[in-house]
Design an enzyme around this catalytic site. Structure first.
Site, short mmCIF file in Angstrom:
data_model
loop_
_atom_site.label_atom_id
_atom_site.label_comp_id
_atom_site.label_asym_id
_atom_site.label_seq_id
_atom_site.Cartn_x
_atom_site.Cartn_y
_atom_site.Cartn_z
N ASN A 172 10.65 -40.44 39.30
CA ASN A 172 9.94 -39.88 38.14
C ASN A 172 10.74 -39.94 36.83
OD1 ASN A 172 8.11 -37.64 36.77
ND2 ASN A 172 10.21 -36.86 36.73
N TYR A 227 9.09 -49.15 26.68
CA TYR A 227 8.56 -48.19 27.66
C TYR A 227 7.48 -48.86 28.52
CZ TYR A 227 6.28 -43.87 29.29
OH TYR A 227 5.74 -42.88 30.06
N PRO A 250 7.88 -32.12 27.39
CA PRO A 250 8.86 -32.39 26.32
C PRO A 250 8.86 -33.85 25.87
CG PRO A 250 9.82 -30.92 27.93
CD PRO A 250 8.48 -31.34 28.48
#
Ligand SMILES: NC(=O)c1ccc[n+]([C@@H]2O[C@H](COP(=O)([O-])OP(=O)(O)OC[C@H]3O[C@@H](n4cnc5c(N)ncnc54)[C@H](O)[C@@H]3O)[C@@H](O)[C@H]2O)c1
Length: 252
Positions: A87, A152, A190
């Site tokens: 994760n 990403y 976050p």
């Protein structure tokens, strides 16, 4: 009896956001949970909140030495590993023109190398007992064109593909290990607060059915992770499980 009772689970990036919610859900359903994070103190906080059955370990997923040491520690402490949730993640807001090679390598070292190393080093320990379930955190970034999340999305695309490769290899070699990817849309954590330029500013996710485009809660993804971790999903393998409230199927 819990849905993952008797199993040992390891979650990377377990000190925050989705990882912390995964740890809580797996522990609630009976797993002993190894909460790992590059920031040990955050993993320790999550493990302390869970209480009995959870331990914290420091693990930088980009380091092969760290993976080898962690698998050894899990083996010594539990003698088995049944569930791995790859994760851990980082985000970088930059398109292809803006991204430096150093930034590209950093993002991919955590999310692409990290998932590769996790799969590689968990499989032998899983194979020593009853096999297991590997859950790789990808993203809708692997399925859509997001210019601003260039590195990403590249890493998440690698996660999507390597998941299928691992799943098929395990079947071909007769391993009792399944491997699936999870593709969340925007979830209030976050990471999203940082990506949206509001670090530390938490927004409440309402209960009930969410409006299109609204962010989900970490528990919405943890519910999918729990299903994939449990034997309820024994016929789900190499799949890409989208958890995005329909974002990827909207025509515009
Ligand atoms: N929040 C979202 O909207 C969203 C959407 C799609 C996918 N994801 C993915 O879900 C995962 C978790 O994201 P989140 O939103 O909970 O983010 P987060 O920032 O709240 O948590 C990420 C965690 O990963 C840890 N981490 C960072 N680098 C690490 C490393 N090298 N080794 C080990 N741990 C490391 C951090 O310390 C942190 O605890 C990530 O892979 C992310 O890409 C998140």
């Amino acid at each position: 009896m819990g849905r993952v009772a008797g199993k040992v689970a390891l979650v990377t990036g377990g000190g925050s956001g989705l990882g912390a919610a995964d740890c809580a859900a797996l522990a609630r359903e009976g797993a002993r949970v190894v909460v790992t994070d590059v920031k040990l103190e955050t993993a320790q906080r999550v493990a302390a909140r869970i209480g009995e059955g959870a331990v914290a370990m420091e693990l930088d997923v980009a380091s092969e030495e760290a993976w080898i040491a962690t698998m050894k520690a899990v083996d010594e402490q539990f003698g088995r590993l049944d569930i791995l949730v790859n994760n851990a993640g980082v985000v970088l807001n930059a398109d292809v023109e803006e991204t430096t090679l150093e930034q590209y390598r950093w993002v991919n070292s955590v999310m692409s190398d990290g998932v590769f190393l996790g799969c590689k080093h968990a499989i032998p320990l899983m194979n020593r007992n009853d096999g297991g379930s590997i859950i790789n955190m990808s993203s809708t970034g692997a399925l859509l064109g997001y210019p601003i999340f260039f590195a990403y999305s590249a890493a998440k695309g690698a996660v999507r593909s390597m998941t299928k490769s691992v799943a098929v290899m395990c079947q071909e070699k007769g391993y009792r290990i399944r491997c699936n990817s999870v593709h969340p849309g925007s979830i209030e954590t976050p990471m999203v607060q940082q990506a949206e330029g509001r670090p530390g500013e938490e927004r409440e996710v309402p209960s009930g059915v969410l409006k299109p485009g609204a962010s989900g809660a970490p528990e919405d993804v943890a519910a999918m992770v729990l299903f994939l971790a449990s034997d309820e999903s024994r016929f789900v393998n190499g799949a890409e499980m989208v958890v995005d409230n329909g974002v990827t199927i909207r025509p515009f």
